[in-house]
Design a protein around this motif. Structure first.
Motif, PDB file in Angstrom:
ATOM      1  N   THR A 146       0.852  -1.189   0.000  1.00  0.00           N
ATOM      2  CA  THR A 146       0.000   0.000   0.000  1.00  0.00           C
ATOM      3  C   THR A 146       0.885   1.235   0.000  1.00  0.00           C
ATOM      4  OG1 THR A 146      -1.644  -1.179   1.300  1.00  0.00           O
ATOM      5  CG2 THR A 146      -1.816   1.228   1.251  1.00  0.00           C
TER       6      THR A 146
ATOM      7  N   THR B 112       3.659  -8.682   6.262  1.00  0.00           N
ATOM      8  CA  THR B 112       2.933  -9.605   5.392  1.00  0.00           C
ATOM      9  C   THR B 112       3.613 -10.969   5.340  1.00  0.00           C
ATOM     10  OG1 THR B 112       2.088  -7.756   4.113  1.00  0.00           O
ATOM     11  CG2 THR B 112       2.062  -9.901   3.043  1.00  0.00           C
TER      12      THR B 112
ATOM     13  N   THR C 233       2.704 -12.932   8.405  1.00  0.00           N
ATOM     14  CA  THR C 233       1.360 -13.518   8.446  1.00  0.00           C
ATOM     15  C   THR C 233       1.232 -14.716   7.512  1.00  0.00           C
ATOM     16  OG1 THR C 233       0.514 -11.988   6.757  1.00  0.00           O
ATOM     17  CG2 THR C 233       0.244 -11.332   9.062  1.00  0.00           C
TER      18      THR C 233
ATOM     19  N   ALA D  65       3.192  -2.078  11.902  1.00  0.00           N
ATOM     20  CA  ALA D  65       2.269  -2.730  10.965  1.00  0.00           C
ATOM     21  C   ALA D  65       1.575  -3.923  11.620  1.00  0.00           C
ATOM     22  CB  ALA D  65       3.021  -3.170   9.703  1.00  0.00           C
ATOM     23  N   LEU D  66       2.291  -4.678  12.452  1.00  0.00           N
ATOM     24  CA  LEU D  66       1.687  -5.872  13.070  1.00  0.00           C
ATOM     25  C   LEU D  66       0.800  -5.509  14.260  1.00  0.00           C
ATOM     26  CD1 LEU D  66       4.667  -8.387  12.948  1.00  0.00           C
ATOM     27  CD2 LEU D  66       2.492  -8.598  11.751  1.00  0.00           C
ATOM     28  N   ARG D  67       1.040  -4.385  14.852  1.00  0.00           N
ATOM     29  CA  ARG D  67       0.214  -3.875  15.955  1.00  0.00           C
ATOM     30  C   ARG D  67       0.024  -4.879  17.090  1.00  0.00           C
ATOM     31  NH1 ARG D  67      -2.641   0.926  14.434  1.00  0.00           N
ATOM     32  NH2 ARG D  67      -3.948   0.555  16.230  1.00  0.00           N
TER      33      ARG D  67
ATOM     34  N   TYR E 134      -0.124  -8.061  17.148  1.00  0.00           N
ATOM     35  CA  TYR E 134      -0.972  -9.237  16.942  1.00  0.00           C
ATOM     36  C   TYR E 134      -0.235 -10.550  17.210  1.00  0.00           C
ATOM     37  CZ  TYR E 134      -4.381 -12.411  15.094  1.00  0.00           C
ATOM     38  OH  TYR E 134      -5.280 -13.429  14.988  1.00  0.00           O
ATOM     39  N   VAL E 135       1.073 -10.564  16.936  1.00  0.00           N
ATOM     40  CA  VAL E 135       1.843 -11.806  17.089  1.00  0.00           C
ATOM     41  C   VAL E 135       2.476 -11.836  18.482  1.00  0.00           C
ATOM     42  CG1 VAL E 135       3.780 -13.142  16.184  1.00  0.00           C
ATOM     43  CG2 VAL E 135       2.280 -11.884  14.618  1.00  0.00           C
TER      44      VAL E 135
ATOM     45  N   LEU F  30       6.138 -11.207  19.021  1.00  0.00           N
ATOM     46  CA  LEU F  30       6.676  -9.970  18.447  1.00  0.00           C
ATOM     47  C   LEU F  30       5.955  -8.772  19.046  1.00  0.00           C
ATOM     48  CD1 LEU F  30       6.979 -10.999  14.668  1.00  0.00           C
ATOM     49  CD2 LEU F  30       8.804 -10.894  16.369  1.00  0.00           C
TER      50      LEU F  30
ATOM     51  N   MET G 166       4.920 -18.796  14.888  1.00  0.00           N
ATOM     52  CA  MET G 166       3.702 -19.442  15.378  1.00  0.00           C
ATOM     53  C   MET G 166       3.131 -20.187  14.179  1.00  0.00           C
ATOM     54  SD  MET G 166       1.349 -16.052  16.201  1.00  0.00           S
ATOM     55  CE  MET G 166      -0.160 -16.955  16.531  1.00  0.00           C
TER      56      MET G 166
ATOM     57  N   PRO H  63       0.746 -19.789  10.459  1.00  0.00           N
ATOM     58  CA  PRO H  63       0.361 -18.696   9.571  1.00  0.00           C
ATOM     59  C   PRO H  63      -0.894 -17.994  10.088  1.00  0.00           C
ATOM     60  CG  PRO H  63       0.874 -20.655   8.284  1.00  0.00           C
ATOM     61  CD  PRO H  63       0.864 -21.076   9.737  1.00  0.00           C
ATOM     62  N   GLU H  64      -0.950 -16.707   9.852  1.00  0.00           N
ATOM     63  CA  GLU H  64      -2.110 -15.891  10.228  1.00  0.00           C
ATOM     64  C   GLU H  64      -2.539 -15.106   8.990  1.00  0.00           C
ATOM     65  OE1 GLU H  64      -4.127 -15.447  12.640  1.00  0.00           O
ATOM     66  OE2 GLU H  64      -3.222 -16.479  14.348  1.00  0.00           O
ATOM     67  N   MET H  65      -2.846 -15.866   7.935  1.00  0.00           N
ATOM     68  CA  MET H  65      -3.057 -15.230   6.629  1.00  0.00           C
ATOM     69  C   MET H  65      -4.235 -14.268   6.628  1.00  0.00           C
ATOM     70  SD  MET H  65      -2.096 -18.246   3.936  1.00  0.00           S
ATOM     71  CE  MET H  65      -0.885 -19.495   4.389  1.00  0.00           C
TER      72      MET H  65
ATOM     73  N   MET I  46      -3.101 -10.610   6.895  1.00  0.00           N
ATOM     74  CA  MET I  46      -2.183  -9.935   5.967  1.00  0.00           C
ATOM     75  C   MET I  46      -2.759  -8.576   5.582  1.00  0.00           C
ATOM     76  SD  MET I  46      -2.494 -11.653   2.194  1.00  0.00           S
ATOM     77  CE  MET I  46      -2.801 -13.326   2.688  1.00  0.00           C
ATOM     78  N   LEU I  47      -1.868  -7.620   5.390  1.00  0.00           N
ATOM     79  CA  LEU I  47      -2.284  -6.247   5.102  1.00  0.00           C
ATOM     80  C   LEU I  47      -2.598  -6.076   3.624  1.00  0.00           C
ATOM     81  CD1 LEU I  47       0.413  -4.526   7.314  1.00  0.00           C
ATOM     82  CD2 LEU I  47      -1.987  -4.975   7.882  1.00  0.00           C
TER      83      LEU I  47
ATOM     84  N   THR J  38      -4.287  -3.274   0.405  1.00  0.00           N
ATOM     85  CA  THR J  38      -4.505  -1.887   0.005  1.00  0.00           C
ATOM     86  C   THR J  38      -5.999  -1.680  -0.221  1.00  0.00           C
ATOM     87  OG1 THR J  38      -2.377  -1.843  -1.099  1.00  0.00           O
ATOM     88  CG2 THR J  38      -3.956  -0.124  -1.705  1.00  0.00           C
TER      89      THR J  38
ATOM     90  N   PHE K 164      -7.565  -5.271  15.330  1.00  0.00           N
ATOM     91  CA  PHE K 164      -6.124  -4.992  15.304  1.00  0.00           C
ATOM     92  C   PHE K 164      -5.709  -4.143  14.110  1.00  0.00           C
ATOM     93  CE2 PHE K 164      -6.332  -8.688  18.007  1.00  0.00           C
ATOM     94  CZ  PHE K 164      -5.335  -8.474  18.935  1.00  0.00           C
ATOM     95  N   HIS K 165      -6.303  -4.411  12.951  1.00  0.00           N
ATOM     96  CA  HIS K 165      -5.773  -3.847  11.708  1.00  0.00           C
ATOM     97  C   HIS K 165      -6.866  -3.159  10.909  1.00  0.00           C
ATOM     98  CE1 HIS K 165      -3.398  -7.642  12.568  1.00  0.00           C
ATOM     99  NE2 HIS K 165      -2.515  -6.693  12.756  1.00  0.00           N
TER     100      HIS K 165
ATOM    101  N   ILE L  56       5.054 -14.803  -2.187  1.00  0.00           N
ATOM    102  CA  ILE L  56       5.819 -15.178  -0.990  1.00  0.00           C
ATOM    103  C   ILE L  56       6.004 -16.688  -0.880  1.00  0.00           C
ATOM    104  CG2 ILE L  56       5.792 -15.165   1.550  1.00  0.00           C
ATOM    105  CD1 ILE L  56       4.479 -12.400   1.364  1.00  0.00           C
TER     106      ILE L  56
END
Lengths: 300, 300
Positions: free
Chosen positions: A163, A220, A223, A253-255, A257-258, A261, B153, B155-157, B160-161, B163, B176-177, B224
């Motif tokens: 973005t 990204t 995630t 960016a992750l705020r 959530y993990v 981290l 951990m 995946p937390e797909m 993902m961020l 646009t 969170f996002h 990715i």
């Protein structure tokens, strides 16, 4: 010249130079050389001349991409569409294998570097390991369950979509994507958008954008792939202020959530510089030659 | 009641119901039941009562997340921060293992479903396999090199961020996002932003956004993880017009960069519905119980 057949050969094929090495193990390099990247014929002739001086039993090739790694494809081992036009379509694996008469194990430069760091460097005891390099372009590789990551092709992390920061209306450096990581944050993109990276002071706005875009990209990656470590190398990263800023931007960016981290100190051991420095690629190439299990698509 | 010790137990723990099954193999389910998800005590008591009727030798648990899968962590096998507040902190693995007296292999519901599809369904002979489910929330799992993907951990797909589409100023459904896939495209997000998904006609703007956001998300996954197939399931996908639109949007996002993904017919065999339907999760749970190599963190 060592008179042994226990030698492996390794090549890191880059856009600027080909680094060639021979050794009995990836960490015991006995001889190496660096050959400028010009045309396939000129560069590969010198590479072949160097490697012919040693009785290597197998060759590992860590190359810039995109490259076709599908053993069943008619263009297996060919360089695909690359801005390095002289190399487009070059059957590099076939040329090396025919000239040297040894099996060739091939992977991308970044997958090989990820493998080297996972085996000998900053990624030991971590899995998955992600390795990004930020130079003229941006490449990303990964080791998952102990092996380099492939699938439909190889990872193309430089082309993940991002973005744009509001107000960033400068052009993309990528001919394919208006808003991909490589288009917004590679060395080429910085040069196109703001000027030569090495001339831009730490207070220049390009570095704020650079950190923001990498923070997004790494969030990204977290995630999707849940790596246990992310290693970032390359010329653009020689700016010492950049890595700490990227860690902060990724945290934002992750705020939170993990769970692993949360604090900036979590990120200090998570987003790191390579331990093997510029040698990761060629060490990875030698490792590919030694550990044939990584390349079921080995040519013979 | 079968008097054999060759039975495995499997649980798919979801936000609405727990599906429990027993069988000698993942595809030979001998008995199953569905128990509503209420509080941990009420739900797990019923689950345990059902499974105690069978002499199972091992249990596989495919659960909603986030869950701590790190065997060395003091909160191993605990549900982490989830909007299902009654379940937050629930030591679900410990409770089941203690009550049933058998080893428990645990993974996320989506990793287990990915494993089931990779072994018995749409993902056979493909690697990596990515599995996404689009229900109230959005989850994503993957099988890489034949094994479910874990790392820092799982995946937390869903987080993902992305646009935002210009003009989309509606709120995010994620606490969170502001701009993640789950916040913009989950069933909960659609309900919050536009209304109940099942009431919105195919011409409604929500479906254009839905396809655009998934197109972006899948393009990012491609760059990715380079999966060889992407499987999408879940209640929101019951709209038959949605999958073709997502394929088109993904093609637009990638802009022809990936050689194997050029035409819409390439995408038709690449972004697909699950072959095992709603059973993927519980089949995956039984498979986890059977194939202990997937869970080096098995409790015993």
């Amino acid at each position: 010249m060592p008179a042994t057949s226990r030698l492996y050969g390794g090549i890191e094929a880059g856009g600027t130079k080909f680094v060639c090495a021979v050794g009995e193990t990836p960490q015991a390099i006995q001889a190496s050389t660096s050959i400028p990247t010009t045309t396939p014929r000129a560069t590969l002739n010198q590479v072949i001349a160097f490697l012919r001086s040693y009785p290597i039993r197998r060759l590992g090739l860590a190359t810039f991409g995109p490259i076709d790694l599908d053993r069943d494809s008619p263009t297996y081992g060919h360089i695909l569409s690359t801005p390095k036009l002289a190399w487009q379509g070059c059957p590099i694996v076939h040329i090396l294998q025919t000239a040297l008469g040894v099996p060739v194990a091939v992977d991308t430069d970044v997958n090989a570097a990820a493998l080297a760091e996972a085996t000998y460097g900053a990624g030991r005891e971590r899995d998955p390991v992600v390795y990004l390099t930020v130079g003229t372009g941006i490449g990303g590789g990964a080791v998952v369950h102990g092996r380099p990551l492939h699938g439909l092709m190889h990872p193309e992390m430089g082309h993940m979509l991002l973005t744009r920061v509001p107000g960033d209306t400068r052009p993309s450096g990528c001919p394919f994507h208006e808003d991909c990581l490589e288009g917004l944050a590679s060395g080429h993109a910085i040069r196109l958008r703001f000027g030569a990276p090495e001339t831009l002071p730490p207070g220049h706005e390009t570095w704020v954008l650079e950190a923001t875009y990498f923070g997004q990209a790494l969030a990204t990656i977290v995630t999707i792939l849940s790596p246990q470590i992310i290693i970032i190398s390359g010329g653009v990263m020689h700016q010492p202020h950049l890595l700490p800023r990227i860690r902060e931007a990724c945290a934002q960016a992750l705020r939170g959530y993990v769970p692993r981290l949360k604090t900036l100190s979590d990120f200090e051991s998570y987003i790191v510089a390579p331990a093997l420095g510029v040698n990761a690629g060629v060490i990875g190439a030698l490792h590919l030659a030694q550990e044939v299990r990584y390349t079921p698509n080995l040519t013979t």
